[in-house]
Motif scaffolding. Structure first.
Motif, PDB file in Angstrom:
ATOM      1  N   GLU A 176       5.596  -6.043 -11.808  1.00 19.06           N
ATOM      2  CA  GLU A 176       5.292  -5.771 -12.894  1.00 19.06           C
ATOM      3  C   GLU A 176       4.819  -6.207 -14.064  1.00 19.06           C
ATOM      4  N   THR A 215       7.275  12.339 -10.236  1.00 16.39           N
ATOM      5  CA  THR A 215       5.780  11.456 -10.584  1.00 16.39           C
ATOM      6  C   THR A 215       4.926  10.460  -9.955  1.00 16.39           C
ATOM      7  N   ARG A 234       1.497   7.976  -9.868  1.00 17.55           N
ATOM      8  CA  ARG A 234       0.978   6.824 -11.460  1.00 17.55           C
ATOM      9  C   ARG A 234      -0.687   6.872 -11.288  1.00 17.55           C
ATOM     10  N   GLU A 242       1.964   8.853 -15.245  1.00 21.66           N
ATOM     11  CA  GLU A 242       2.070   7.803 -15.874  1.00 21.66           C
ATOM     12  C   GLU A 242       0.289   6.957 -14.852  1.00 21.66           C
ATOM     13  N   ARG A 271      -2.370   3.959 -15.176  1.00 27.25           N
ATOM     14  CA  ARG A 271      -2.504   2.081 -16.047  1.00 27.25           C
ATOM     15  C   ARG A 271      -4.359   2.464 -16.003  1.00 27.25           C
ATOM     16  N   TRP A 277      -4.591  -2.231  -7.229  1.00 22.98           N
ATOM     17  CA  TRP A 277      -3.513  -1.297  -7.466  1.00 22.98           C
ATOM     18  C   TRP A 277      -2.941  -0.201  -6.897  1.00 22.98           C
ATOM     19  N   VAL A 283      -0.089   2.019  -7.988  1.00 24.73           N
ATOM     20  CA  VAL A 283      -0.355   3.509  -8.510  1.00 24.73           C
ATOM     21  C   VAL A 283      -1.024   4.569  -7.141  1.00 24.73           C
ATOM     22  N   ASP A 284      -0.379   5.745  -6.906  1.00 25.38           N
ATOM     23  CA  ASP A 284      -1.212   6.135  -6.174  1.00 25.38           C
ATOM     24  C   ASP A 284      -2.121   6.827  -5.888  1.00 25.38           C
TER      25      ASP A 284
END
Length: 293
Positions: free
Chosen positions: A14, A92, A94, A123, A125, A135, A141-142
């Motif tokens: 990353e 968490t 993303r 988080e 991005r 991503w 990323v989710d």
């Protein structure tokens, strides 16, 4: 093979750098290097190449890292589900975002989300549309905010809001005297074309009218486009959400053809979202609906 080794490898890929990966994980560079070496020894082949500019994945590494990312995502989902069962809300998320969403939506969404779920970390991005697509596909990323296009994407997407395209004119431009300029009039003017964004939609608008814009410049940064129009170099068209609340020396108006970009939020599949990511999706959809009322 341990979870921390896989997490270290993903962080190295990353960041593209052993030192940066160590700083973000709270490890020394030597500890990061040692973990990667042990992982490569256990697997029997190299995972990354080290060079002067940083690191890159080997072909074998690209295949293996996809499995590691899946394993870590499933582990995170399991932890969140276990916490959910116990009545705890942790985890968490993303999220991939592009600049206009980061400016106009994200502060309010994050404020509300952190108020309702203080133990869930988010988080963000930020990147361009193509980066966010990559991503999502790669599991970095989710969830990711994206404009809806006719291009078939391998994602689930929830459409959130239409963002109308706006014509930008120098403040004393002749077209500023016309209440709703049309594309035939705009096509005659020096045009500053946005890049890697709504340009596909803008070109399609002109093409459908069998018109060709008089493209003077192609600019990637929205603020630079605004500055070019302010300087009187030409006219442009941008989504309304990209514009600041007040712009000096610019006349902004709608065009005769009502045209929008539609912004959505996407995931590789909504069916396997983690509990925390599902909460973020639900809250975002609810907040957007509230703004429209």
């Amino acid at each position: 093979m341990t979870i921390i080794q896989m997490e270290i490898l993903l962080k190295v890929v990353e960041t593209g750098n052993f030192t940066k990966a160590g700083e973000e994980l709270g490890l020394s560079q030597s500890a990061v290097s040692h973990a990667i070496s042990n992982l490569e020894s256990e697997l029997g082949f190299a995972l990354i190449r080290r060079n002067r500019t940083g690191v890159s994945m080997t072909p074998n590494g690209k295949e293996i890292i996809a499995y590691m990312r899946t394993m870590l995502n499933i582990l995170e989902q399991m932890k969140q589900k276990a916490a959910d069962i116990q009545g705890m809300q942790t985890g968490t998320i993303r999220v991939g975002s592009f600049p206009s969403v980061s400016i106009k939506w994200m502060p309010f969404i994050l404020k509300k989300f952190h108020h309702e779920y203080p133990s869930i970390q988010v988080e963000i991005r930020e990147g361009g549309y193509e980066q966010i697509e990559e991503w999502i596909s790669g599991g970095f990323v989710d969830l990711g905010f994206l404009p809806f296009t006719t291009k078939k994407l391998p994602f689930d997407m929830s459409l959130l809001q239409k963002d109308r395209l706006v014509l930008l004119l120098p403040v004393h431009h002749a077209l500023s005297q016309i209440k709703i300029p049309n594309l035939e009039q705009i096509a005659k003017e020096p045009f500053i074309m946005p890049k890697k964004g709504c340009d596909v939609q803008i070109r399609k608008m002109f093409k459908e009218k069998k018109l060709k814009p008089n493209v003077l410049l192609e600019i990637g940064d929205d603020h630079a486009i605004v500055a070019m129009v302010q300087a009187g170099l030409g006219v442009s068209i941008l989504p309304e959400m990209t514009l600041p609340n007040a712009i000096e020396n610019i006349h902004a108006t709608y065009i005769g053809e009502e045209t929008y970009r539609t912004i959505g939020i996407a995931a590789s599949t909504f069916a396997t979202l983690s509990p925390a990511a599902q909460k973020f999706l639900d809250l975002t959809e609810t907040w957007i609906k509230g703004q429209a009322q």
